[in-house]
Design a protein around this motif. Structure first.
Motif, PDB file in Angstrom:
ATOM      1  N   ARG A  32       0.897  -1.207   0.020  1.00 54.68           N
ATOM      2  CA  ARG A  32       0.114  -0.105  -0.129  1.00 54.68           C
ATOM      3  C   ARG A  32       0.781   1.173   0.031  1.00 54.68           C
ATOM      4  N   ASP A  33       2.154   1.168  -0.132  1.00 54.72           N
ATOM      5  CA  ASP A  33       2.979   2.272  -0.366  1.00 54.72           C
ATOM      6  C   ASP A  33       2.807   3.216   0.969  1.00 54.72           C
ATOM      7  N   VAL A  34       2.844   2.600   2.169  1.00 50.69           N
ATOM      8  CA  VAL A  34       2.776   3.641   3.333  1.00 50.69           C
ATOM      9  C   VAL A  34       4.177   4.017   3.785  1.00 50.69           C
TER      10      VAL A  34
ATOM     11  N   TYR B  38      -4.711   5.524   7.869  1.00 51.27           N
ATOM     12  CA  TYR B  38      -5.492   6.676   8.164  1.00 51.27           C
ATOM     13  C   TYR B  38      -4.784   7.718   8.084  1.00 51.27           C
ATOM     14  N   LYS B  39      -5.741   8.942   8.028  1.00 45.38           N
ATOM     15  CA  LYS B  39      -5.171  10.349   7.952  1.00 45.38           C
ATOM     16  C   LYS B  39      -5.192  11.040   9.417  1.00 45.38           C
ATOM     17  N   ASP B  40      -6.299  10.590  10.039  1.00 44.61           N
ATOM     18  CA  ASP B  40      -6.445  11.029  11.485  1.00 44.61           C
ATOM     19  C   ASP B  40      -7.643  10.176  11.996  1.00 44.61           C
TER      20      ASP B  40
ATOM     21  N   LYS C  16      -4.575   4.269  -5.039  1.00 38.36           N
ATOM     22  CA  LYS C  16      -3.384   4.536  -4.537  1.00 38.36           C
ATOM     23  C   LYS C  16      -3.575   5.543  -3.035  1.00 38.36           C
ATOM     24  N   LEU C  17      -3.085   5.353  -2.061  1.00 40.46           N
ATOM     25  CA  LEU C  17      -3.372   5.917  -0.975  1.00 40.46           C
ATOM     26  C   LEU C  17      -2.844   7.526  -0.879  1.00 40.46           C
TER      27      LEU C  17
END
Length: 166
Positions: free
Chosen positions: A24-26, A78-80, A129-130
């Motif tokens: 997921r390319d974190v 997550y974002k927040d 894509k995230l």
């Protein structure tokens, strides 16, 4: 034998977490090194801050497995706290010596883990894509006894310990 079975579960969780973070390319792909597990190529982090976090997570999971108090593990992207992009939930069923005895060399288990890894890889390929602001955390679900016991132990202090809903 229980310790060996727990080691297998811990290893599988580590592989799946790394797999999610890589696919997921974190994190940038450069922080992952290719290795082989379950006769399958996988990528594992070589980034010390990430490895330290994963070590704490896996140490907590190992303790909860040892005492039979682990309910599940969840990886959140997550974002927040309000905006969660993706979640990957793993329900952990305890292995017993009897279960392992039916698969003496754990070949069936290895095949199931390999198939699960391939299945996950295929499913995430289709996802968008995230965003670049994506963060992750691992939540560990336990029962009330495990939560109280570990939340008061400084060796297991990290933000991902949660009480499983009944």
């Amino acid at each position: 034998m229980d310790n060996e079975l727990n080691d297998i579960i811990i290893e599988a969780i580590e592989v799946f977490i790394n797999h999610i973070l890589y696919t997921r390319d974190v994190y940038p792909s450069q922080i992952f090194k290719k290795r082989k597990i379950y006769n399958t190529p996988v990528f594992a982090s070589i980034y010390p801050p990430l490895n330290t976090y994963l070590y704490k997570v896996l140490r907590t999971i190992r303790e909860l497995l040892r005492t039979g108090e682990l309910e599940g593990v969840e990886v959140l992207l997550y974002k927040d706290d309000v905006e969660i992009y993706e979640r990957y939930r793993f329900q952990i069923k305890p292995l017993t010596e009897r279960t392992a005895g039916e698969d003496e060399f754990l070949m069936d288990m290895e095949e199931q883990l390999r198939a699960s890894l391939y299945c996950l890889a295929e499913r995430v390929k289709a996802l968008d894509k995230l965003p670049s602001d994506c963060k992750f955390k691992v939540l560990i679900y336990t029962n009330q006894v495990g939560f109280v016991r570990l939340s008061h132990n400084p060796h297991y202090q990290f933000t991902g310990l949660s009480l499983a809903s009944q």
